[in-house]
Design a protein around this motif. Structure first.
Motif, mmCIF file in Angstrom:
data_model
loop_
_atom_site.group_PDB
_atom_site.id
_atom_site.type_symbol
_atom_site.label_atom_id
_atom_site.label_comp_id
_atom_site.label_asym_id
_atom_site.label_seq_id
_atom_site.Cartn_x
_atom_site.Cartn_y
_atom_site.Cartn_z
ATOM 1 N N GLY A 104 47.757 -13.540 65.057
ATOM 2 C CA GLY A 104 46.938 -14.273 65.809
ATOM 3 C C GLY A 104 46.697 -15.625 65.223
ATOM 4 N N GLU A 105 45.320 -16.105 65.261
ATOM 5 C CA GLU A 105 44.987 -17.428 64.801
ATOM 6 C C GLU A 105 44.281 -17.143 63.118
ATOM 7 O OE1 GLU A 105 45.549 -20.231 65.235
ATOM 8 O OE2 GLU A 105 45.880 -20.402 67.465
ATOM 9 N N GLY A 106 45.113 -16.790 62.411
ATOM 10 C CA GLY A 106 44.664 -16.627 61.009
ATOM 11 C C GLY A 106 44.145 -15.249 60.593
ATOM 12 N N ALA A 107 44.114 -14.102 61.456
ATOM 13 C CA ALA A 107 43.566 -12.917 61.152
ATOM 14 C C ALA A 107 44.651 -12.150 60.592
ATOM 15 C CB ALA A 107 43.370 -12.020 62.431
ATOM 16 N N PRO A 108 44.120 -11.139 59.586
ATOM 17 C CA PRO A 108 44.929 -10.159 59.047
ATOM 18 C C PRO A 108 45.548 -9.135 59.911
ATOM 19 C CG PRO A 108 42.689 -9.384 58.424
ATOM 20 C CD PRO A 108 42.610 -10.870 59.245
ATOM 21 N N PRO A 109 46.666 -8.375 59.776
ATOM 22 C CA PRO A 109 47.283 -7.547 60.449
ATOM 23 C C PRO A 109 46.505 -6.329 60.647
ATOM 24 C CG PRO A 109 49.203 -8.539 58.995
ATOM 25 C CD PRO A 109 47.684 -8.741 58.639
ATOM 26 N N ASP A 110 46.650 -5.399 61.473
ATOM 27 C CA ASP A 110 45.738 -4.292 61.349
ATOM 28 C C ASP A 110 45.689 -3.484 60.183
ATOM 29 O OD1 ASP A 110 45.148 -4.854 64.055
ATOM 30 O OD2 ASP A 110 46.444 -3.439 64.894
ATOM 31 N N ASN A 111 46.817 -3.531 59.545
ATOM 32 C CA ASN A 111 46.673 -2.662 58.361
ATOM 33 C C ASN A 111 46.555 -3.507 57.130
ATOM 34 O OD1 ASN A 111 49.085 -3.879 57.730
ATOM 35 N ND2 ASN A 111 50.620 -2.176 58.309
ATOM 36 N N GLY A 112 45.808 -4.633 57.121
ATOM 37 C CA GLY A 112 45.383 -5.333 56.367
ATOM 38 C C GLY A 112 43.773 -5.570 56.343
ATOM 39 N N VAL A 113 43.160 -5.124 57.446
ATOM 40 C CA VAL A 113 41.864 -5.462 57.903
ATOM 41 C C VAL A 113 41.157 -4.898 56.792
ATOM 42 C CG1 VAL A 113 40.098 -5.037 59.406
ATOM 43 C CG2 VAL A 113 42.339 -5.692 60.089
ATOM 44 N N ALA A 114 41.390 -3.453 56.370
ATOM 45 C CA ALA A 114 40.305 -3.000 55.635
ATOM 46 C C ALA A 114 40.434 -3.774 54.158
ATOM 47 C CB ALA A 114 40.703 -1.480 55.312
ATOM 48 N N PHE A 115 41.485 -4.071 53.656
ATOM 49 C CA PHE A 115 41.448 -5.056 52.525
ATOM 50 C C PHE A 115 40.745 -6.262 52.498
ATOM 51 C CE2 PHE A 115 43.371 -8.379 49.638
ATOM 52 C CZ PHE A 115 43.533 -7.545 48.251
ATOM 53 N N ALA A 116 40.997 -6.822 53.625
ATOM 54 C CA ALA A 116 40.256 -8.396 53.929
ATOM 55 C C ALA A 116 38.559 -7.823 53.781
ATOM 56 C CB ALA A 116 40.662 -8.741 55.138
ATOM 57 N N SER A 117 38.467 -6.962 54.705
ATOM 58 C CA SER A 117 36.743 -6.742 54.700
ATOM 59 C C SER A 117 36.267 -6.061 53.309
ATOM 60 C CB SER A 117 36.611 -5.633 56.057
ATOM 61 O OG SER A 117 36.996 -4.607 56.035
ATOM 62 N N LYS A 118 36.950 -5.035 52.747
ATOM 63 C CA LYS A 118 36.168 -4.635 51.771
ATOM 64 C C LYS A 118 36.607 -5.355 50.399
ATOM 65 C CE LYS A 118 36.289 -0.096 53.878
ATOM 66 N NZ LYS A 118 37.080 1.536 53.772
ATOM 67 N N VAL A 119 37.721 -5.778 50.092
ATOM 68 C CA VAL A 119 37.950 -6.427 48.902
ATOM 69 C C VAL A 119 37.930 -7.804 48.958
ATOM 70 C CG1 VAL A 119 39.874 -6.342 47.087
ATOM 71 C CG2 VAL A 119 39.599 -4.506 48.475
ATOM 72 N N VAL A 120 38.537 -8.805 49.696
ATOM 73 C CA VAL A 120 38.204 -10.179 49.717
ATOM 74 C C VAL A 120 36.988 -10.588 50.055
ATOM 75 C CG1 VAL A 120 38.881 -12.145 50.949
ATOM 76 C CG2 VAL A 120 40.750 -10.362 50.570
ATOM 77 N N SER A 121 36.213 -9.696 51.018
ATOM 78 C CA SER A 121 34.934 -10.111 51.381
ATOM 79 C C SER A 121 33.930 -9.952 50.085
ATOM 80 C CB SER A 121 34.355 -9.480 52.557
ATOM 81 O OG SER A 121 35.413 -9.878 53.638
ATOM 82 N N SER A 122 34.136 -8.880 49.294
ATOM 83 C CA SER A 122 33.305 -8.434 48.225
ATOM 84 C C SER A 122 33.294 -9.543 47.298
ATOM 85 C CB SER A 122 33.609 -7.303 47.618
ATOM 86 O OG SER A 122 34.686 -7.378 46.763
ATOM 87 N N GLY A 123 34.769 -10.123 46.835
ATOM 88 C CA GLY A 123 34.841 -11.258 45.908
ATOM 89 C C GLY A 123 34.484 -11.054 44.544
ATOM 90 N N GLN A 124 34.637 -9.472 44.027
ATOM 91 C CA GLN A 124 34.080 -9.016 42.953
ATOM 92 C C GLN A 124 35.226 -8.932 41.873
ATOM 93 O OE1 GLN A 124 31.451 -5.738 43.553
ATOM 94 N NE2 GLN A 124 29.941 -7.050 44.663
ATOM 95 N N ALA A 125 36.451 -8.784 42.375
ATOM 96 C CA ALA A 125 37.533 -8.443 41.490
ATOM 97 C C ALA A 125 37.764 -9.524 40.433
ATOM 98 C CB ALA A 125 38.873 -8.183 42.110
ATOM 99 N N THR A 126 38.113 -9.209 39.224
ATOM 100 C CA THR A 126 38.444 -10.097 38.169
ATOM 101 C C THR A 126 39.998 -9.704 37.712
ATOM 102 O OG1 THR A 126 36.314 -9.856 37.128
ATOM 103 C CG2 THR A 126 38.192 -10.646 35.715
ATOM 104 N N LEU A 127 40.849 -10.760 37.956
ATOM 105 C CA LEU A 127 42.442 -10.859 38.201
ATOM 106 C C LEU A 127 42.905 -11.691 37.274
ATOM 107 C CD1 LEU A 127 42.759 -10.354 42.132
ATOM 108 C CD2 LEU A 127 42.360 -8.422 40.524
#
Length: 455
Positions: A104-127
């Motif tokens: 749709g309008e910029g949302a992750p696919p269903d099998n990317g939702v958990a990554f977006a909510s848990k990893v991206v939203s936390s913003g804590q990774a050092t890469l």
């Protein structure tokens, strides 16, 4: 007990020695565990992580082909669904390729939702150690074209990750072949080879339009048609409930249109449920107009089958099903109900379907009534928005049945949704979030018990 000083000293020394041995054992165990983790991380860093997020299955197929090219060159790879990856995985990875679509309008696919909510939203990774490439799939008719891929790229760079090359973008409304060739070109550099296999999908076959009938004459909505197609005589057509086809209209051979299949192979023909698109100037949509009006019965249709892994029954075969859709979205639900009826098993099925008026728009009414009589459908809620004093849609009916929805989910049910992205899909997601809670809905998505085929 009376101990002399020498005995007390000996006992104390034994306690001290025992304590030191215990501490040493703990240190050695932890040291060995750290060493094993370091070796594992080093092994991971020698391989390439190929991560995908896919709504219709196309991104998943491209990720698998990416793996095949790299493996052919002897490069170690690790294929993973994006939602199965956490921050620590990325922090232990030096090389990654992402293949992601946008819902749709910029949302992750269903099998990317958990990554977006848990990893991206936390913003804590050092890469800082991560180097990545990105293949983004999208539809330029949406204002947030490839929005999830762009957001993911921004987040990776903000965490210190460095792109290996410019993002490669695949536009479903553009020249997909040229875009995929650009991705293959980058993979060739990585693999050190120029003989990568052709990435064009299966060739289009010449099917025959054998039947067509309008399902809603007199409707206030655009005409909707039941269409039947037969494969060439030398082709054994095989598909599963939930799969799609891609059709090429003669006047638009570079832009295939996807349609949900409404039948199963044992029906003897492939069925579609197609709404005739009409533009403001009165002209018909290129593909829908050709299938529903221009092409005559007996005409040749250039089409190919397309696996839709995310909407197949998969591990939900023995679960109760809640099937929800509106309009021509009944097609994908009909194929699942046909498969359930043919199996003679798993008859706990609940259909919630919405259209305008019962008099004109009760698509495949005979099938639904027969499934109710034969107990293939344990429950059916058919919602007609224009028949009551107030307009009711499938999401409204779902909310009114909240306790039953929760009971079905507690019994292990899976939810399948097929139909329009605008309005219905977002409305149903909001309703399910209210009924089940955000955490439960996220868990169902992770478990493959919440699946959507929306457009």
């Amino acid at each position: 007990m009376n101990w002399d000083n020498n005995t007390r000293l000996a006992v104390a020394l034994l306690f001290v020695i025992g304590y030191l041995l215990m501490c040493g054992g703990i240190w050695w165990t932890r040291h060995r565990a750290r060493k094993q983790r370091a070796l594992l991380a080093a092994g991971d860093r020698q391989s390439w992580l190929i991560a995908y997020a896919s709504q219709t299955g196309f991104a998943e197929q491209l990720a698998q082909r990416t793996v095949e090219i790299l493996k052919t060159a002897g490069i170690k790879t690790r294929l993973a669904v994006l939602s199965d990856i956490d921050a620590s995985d990325l922090e232990q990875t030096e090389r990654a390729l992402f293949v992601v679509s946008t819902y749709g309008e910029g949302a992750p696919p269903d099998n990317g939702v958990a990554f977006a909510s848990k990893v991206v939203s936390s913003g804590q990774a050092t890469l800082n150690q991560l180097h990545f490439g990105m293949l983004m799939l999208g539809d330029s008719s949406y204002s947030q074209f490839c929005g999830f891929g762009r957001d993911l790229t921004t987040w990776l760079k903000a965490r210190g990750a460095q792109p290996l090359f410019d993002n490669v973008t695949v536009n479903s409304n553009g020249d997909t072949k040229k875009s995929l060739q650009a991705w293959q070109h980058e993979l060739s550099h990585i693999a050190g080879t120029n003989d990568a296999p052709d990435w064009e999908g299966p060739t289009y076959q010449q099917w025959i339009l054998t039947a067509r009938r309008e399902l809603n004459p007199g409707s206030a909505g655009n005409p909707a048609f039941h269409i039947e197609l037969q494969p060439p005589h030398d082709v054994v057509a095989d598909w599963q409930a939930g799969d799609l086809i891609q059709v090429l209209a003669p006047s638009d051979l570079h832009k295939p249109r996807d349609y949900s299949i409404a039948s199963i192979p044992s029906d003897g023909s492939l069925h579609l449920l197609v709404r005739q698109e009409k533009h403001s100037d009165g002209t018909l949509g290129i593909a829908s107009g050709w299938l529903t009006h221009t092409a005559s019965v007996g005409a040749i249709v250039d089409m190919r089958l397309r696996t839709h892994a995310n909407f197949r029954i998969g591990e939900n075969r023995d679960r109760p099903l809640i099937l929800i859709g509106n309009g021509t979205g009944l097609a994908g639900l009909r194929s699942h109900l046909k498969a359930r009826a043919a199996s003679g098993k798993a008859t706990r099925n609940w259909l919630i379907f919405g259209e305008r008026q019962a008099e004109y728009d009760f698509f495949h009414k005979e099938d639904i009534l027969r499934w109710q009589d034969s107990n293939v459908l344990e429950q059916a809620d058919i919602v007609f928005s224009r028949d009551g004093e107030r307009r009711e849609y499938v999401q409204d009916r779902l909310l009114s049945k909240a306790s039953e929805v929760r009971r079905w989910i507690e019994d292990g049910a899976a939810i399948y949704i097929c139909g329009s992205l605008q309005g219905m899909a977002s409305g149903l997601n909001d309703a399910l979030t209210e009924i089940l809670g955000e955490e439960t809905l996220a868990r169902l998505t992770m478990e493959g018990r919440y699946r959507r085929d929306v457009y």
